[in-house]
Design an enzyme around this catalytic site. Structure first.
Site: not given
Length: 302
Positions: A131, A166, A218
């Site tokens: 963030c 993370k 992905g």
């Protein structure tokens, strides 16, 4: 018979497959498709102190081997999660859940983590430091070792449960940031979050995403994720949760061989709602074909 179980900071998982935050909501939508108790656990949607509507639309763009998203942390806020989402989750998910916490200041991270730490259903806290730091020009907490360490220390000071940080892959040296978090008291590292990407609508001559850029995820990012998991697992003593481009049981095994103790499945859930379930079901067969009796034995074997 093979053993798919792993242990994550004292938290035993029946298998290492964990749907990633932002791709599985708070579990409620996916229970319509299958019994989500087959999963090791799941990381619920990134939660902030206040409710967030997120970014303007369009905020998702498909790519050849993945997608770009700029959802903007849309969530109901920490109070609503504790008051509404967790009680509902308890009615259909009997395992400890992973709480993903986001924030725009050190104080917000600490506040939310202290609140969620008290919830019985939460087994582990995952802190998203990708963030923007609103007090330092919008630079992500996760791009600076000192800033990442500051968040880690603040969160660890108010929590009792394991804390995984993370990390963003949008850095030049992932190891220095992971080590800073470890030294600040992190119990584990989760990586990678999305890469920064962009698509252009060539007919309209403008970005596809209203936010211009977004997080690229992905299958295409899998080699980057494996490389970073390998680097951090070799450099740190704390466990790693791998994430990024995982679509098959073989991907899970590969990422564990690179050093991951558990493996998150993200964008694949948005393409196929059964993706995580199918990976769990395919793991024993892949283990037998590869001569693996106990999945935990291959962690960091490379």
């Amino acid at each position: 018979m093979v053993d798919t179980s792993v242990e994550l900071c004292g938290l035993r998982l029946d298998n290492p497959v964990v749907p990633a935050s932002g791709t599985f909501g708070y579990g409620n939508e996916f229970r319509e498709f299958y019994d989500i108790n087959v999963l090791g656990s799941f990381s619920f949607k990134g939660t902030t102190r206040e409710p967030r509507f997120g970014n303007p639309t369009p905020r998702i763009a498909e790519c050849e081997a993945g997608m770009i998203n700029a959802v903007g942390l849309q969530n109901p806020g920490i109070d609503a999660v504790i008051r509404e989402e967790l009680p509902r989750l308890k009615t259909f998910f009997r395992k400890p859940v992973i709480a993903n916490i986001s924030g725009f200041s050190v104080e917000e991270y600490a506040y939310c983590c202290e609140r969620i730490d008290k919830q019985e259903q939460v087994g582990l806290i995952e802190v998203n430091v990708s963030c923007p730091n609103v007090r330092h020009g919008g630079m992500s907490f996760g791009t600076c070792p000192d800033a990442a360490a500051e968040v880690t220390r603040a969160v660890k000071a108010v929590t009792t449960k394991p804390v995984f940080i993370k990390l963003s892959p949008n850095v030049t040296d992932i190891v220095s940031i992971a080590r800073a978090c470890e030294e600040a008291g992190a119990d584990g590292i989760c990586l990678i979050n999305t890469l920064l990407g962009m698509r252009i609508d060539i007919a309209r001559r403008r970005p596809v995403i209203a936010n211009t850029m977004g997080g690229f995820s992905g299958a295409a990012v899998f080699p980057v994720a494996v490389r970073m998991v390998y680097q951090v697992a070799k450099a740190c003593r704390i466990p790693v949760m791998g994430c990024g481009g995982v679509t098959t049981a073989r991907d899970v095994i590969e990422m564990m061989m690179a050093g991951a103790t558990a493996v998150q499945v993200g964008a694949a859930n948005l393409v196929n709602p059964y993706a995580s379930k199918e990976i769990v079901e395919a793991l024993p067969g892949e283990m037998e074909r590869l001569g693996i009796e106990k999945l935990s034995d291959i962690i960091g074997i490379v």
